[in-house]
Design an enzyme around this catalytic site. Structure first.
Site, PDB file in Angstrom:
ATOM      1  N   SER A   1       5.735  -4.914  28.936  1.00  0.00           N
ATOM      2  CA  SER A   1       5.137  -6.120  29.506  1.00  0.00           C
ATOM      3  C   SER A   1       3.617  -6.062  29.522  1.00  0.00           C
ATOM      4  O   SER A   1       2.953  -7.096  29.427  1.00  0.00           O
ATOM      5  CB  SER A   1       5.667  -6.345  30.919  1.00  0.00           C
TER       6      SER A   1
ATOM      7  N   THR B   1      11.501  -3.354  30.308  1.00  0.00           N
ATOM      8  CA  THR B   1      12.461  -2.384  30.844  1.00  0.00           C
ATOM      9  C   THR B   1      13.889  -2.749  30.492  1.00  0.00           C
ATOM     10  O   THR B   1      14.716  -1.871  30.217  1.00  0.00           O
ATOM     11  CB  THR B   1      12.311  -2.281  32.377  1.00  0.00           C
TER      12      THR B   1
ATOM     13  N   THR C   1       8.953  -6.629  33.663  1.00  0.00           N
ATOM     14  CA  THR C   1       8.692  -7.282  34.947  1.00  0.00           C
ATOM     15  C   THR C   1       7.239  -7.185  35.400  1.00  0.00           C
ATOM     16  O   THR C   1       6.823  -7.949  36.266  1.00  0.00           O
ATOM     17  CB  THR C   1       9.586  -6.680  36.046  1.00  0.00           C
ATOM     18  N   ASP C   2       6.459  -6.256  34.846  1.00  0.00           N
ATOM     19  CA  ASP C   2       5.078  -6.091  35.304  1.00  0.00           C
ATOM     20  C   ASP C   2       4.280  -7.385  35.211  1.00  0.00           C
ATOM     21  O   ASP C   2       3.393  -7.636  36.035  1.00  0.00           O
ATOM     22  CB  ASP C   2       4.363  -5.005  34.497  1.00  0.00           C
TER      23      ASP C   2
END
Length: 345
Positions: free
Chosen positions: A65, A22, A97-98
């Protein structure tokens, strides 16, 4: 800042390696955003970054991610080591961030140098009002340049909080304050550009890998009310190399699953975690069939405080490294059973 002789304090060199996510995503053709920005582009958009450090930038991947693999992380480590070998005092890795909690945990097991390795990302992409990527990147560079962050292993820095990779967890789908360390909290923070390390993680473990072998197959099976044994039997039929059981409460399964568990134990290592999300798997409390005492007596490996995602990765690394059952059990005891961060002396 100036030195005692009146000259300026030289800026430290910090490596910055971008993997996409992101933080690097902007509108593209079609709906939504996609990761396209390179490390140099991301760094150029951060006010105050030049004052914090001299950056050595690298774009290692430009992917979401969800596309990151274990092999990506294994291949990333030599680049990070080369950056610090050239004089960087620390390294920052940005990604989606996942999977930050998983990627940072793997890197923590592979990174055996004293220099800080800080993983960061963003919850709001650069096209949105209040995009958090620039602030997270600046704070992470400041942490990577902080001498007090040495020997802390891999750290995760977002929202001005510093978390130990072993404990951090993404807890919300969209909130900028999504990252927490259940039961512990952050080990430090960044205030007015000044990193503070209040607690230091204990018991770092390092895993040596030989990736000439195929990637181990390790599924996670979550146990719910009236769980079907076929869920565990499928792992046998798939010829898995190991399995993680996400048990109820302190680490429990219905008694009806015990024949399937016993069958798996004859073939592969079985690791027991809890679906609760925090706390350690129990060891000496419940003695009924399917309780943690029964499961551990049968040979199931206790994950300690590791959740199922991290337990799966640790088991994959153990299998890939050629660990036998005893060595795997000892590795989980070292990594998963811990007193947690200790107050800084």
């Amino acid at each position: 800042m100036v030195q005692p002789d009146g000259g300026p304090v030289p800026r430290p060199t910090v490596g910055y390696v971008a993997l996409g996510g992101t933080i690097a995503s902007v509108p593209a053709e079609g709906p939504g955003v996609q990761p396209t920005l390179a490390a140099r582009d991301l760094a150029a958009g951060v006010p105050g970054l030049e004052a914090a450090a001299v950056l050595e930038t690298h774009t290692f991947r430009t992917i979401p991610s969800s596309a990151i693999t274990l092999r990506d992380l294994v291949e990333l480590v030599p680049l990070l080591e080369a950056v610090v070998a050239r004089g960087a005092v620390g390294v920052v890795v940005s990604q989606g961030t996942d999977t930050i909690e998983e990627a940072a945990f793997v890197l923590d097991l592979l990174w055996d140098r004293p220099e800080p390795l800080v993983v960061t990302g963003a919850m709001r992409n650069p096209s949105l009002a209040g995009a958090d990527g620039p602030a997270n990147l600046l704070a992470s560079v400041q942490v990577a340049a902080e001498p007090d962050a040495r020997d802390c292993g891999v750290l995760v820095c977002l929202n001005d909080e510093i978390h130990a990779a072993r404990f951090v967890h993404k807890s919300h789908t969209s909130s900028p304050s999504t990252f927490h360390s259940p039961g512990l909290g952050p080990i430090g923070w960044v205030a007015e550009g000044r990193p503070v390390i209040a607690f230091r993680p204990t018991r770092r473990a390092h895993v040596e890998l030989d990736w000439s072998a195929p990637l181990p197959r390790v599924p996670i099976v979550t146990i719910g009310l009236d769980a079907d044994p076929a869920l565990l039997e499928a792992a046998r039929d798939l010829e898995c190399d190991g399995i993680v059981i996400e048990g109820m409460g302190g680490g429990h399964v219905p008694a009806g699953l015990l024949p399937a568990v016993a069958d798996l134990l004859e073939r592969i290592p079985v690791v027991l975690t809890s679906r609760t999300g925090s706390g350690e798997v129990l060891a000496t409390t419940y003695g009924y069939p399917g309780g943690e005492i029964d499961l551990l007596d049968r040979g199931v490996i206790r994950a300690g405080a590791l959740d199922s995602l991290k337990a799966r990765l640790l088991l994959m690394l153990a299998v890939a490294s050629g660990h036998d059952r005893l060595a795997t059990r000892e590795l989980f005891a070292l990594v998963g059973t811990t007193t947690g961060p200790v107050a800084k002396a």
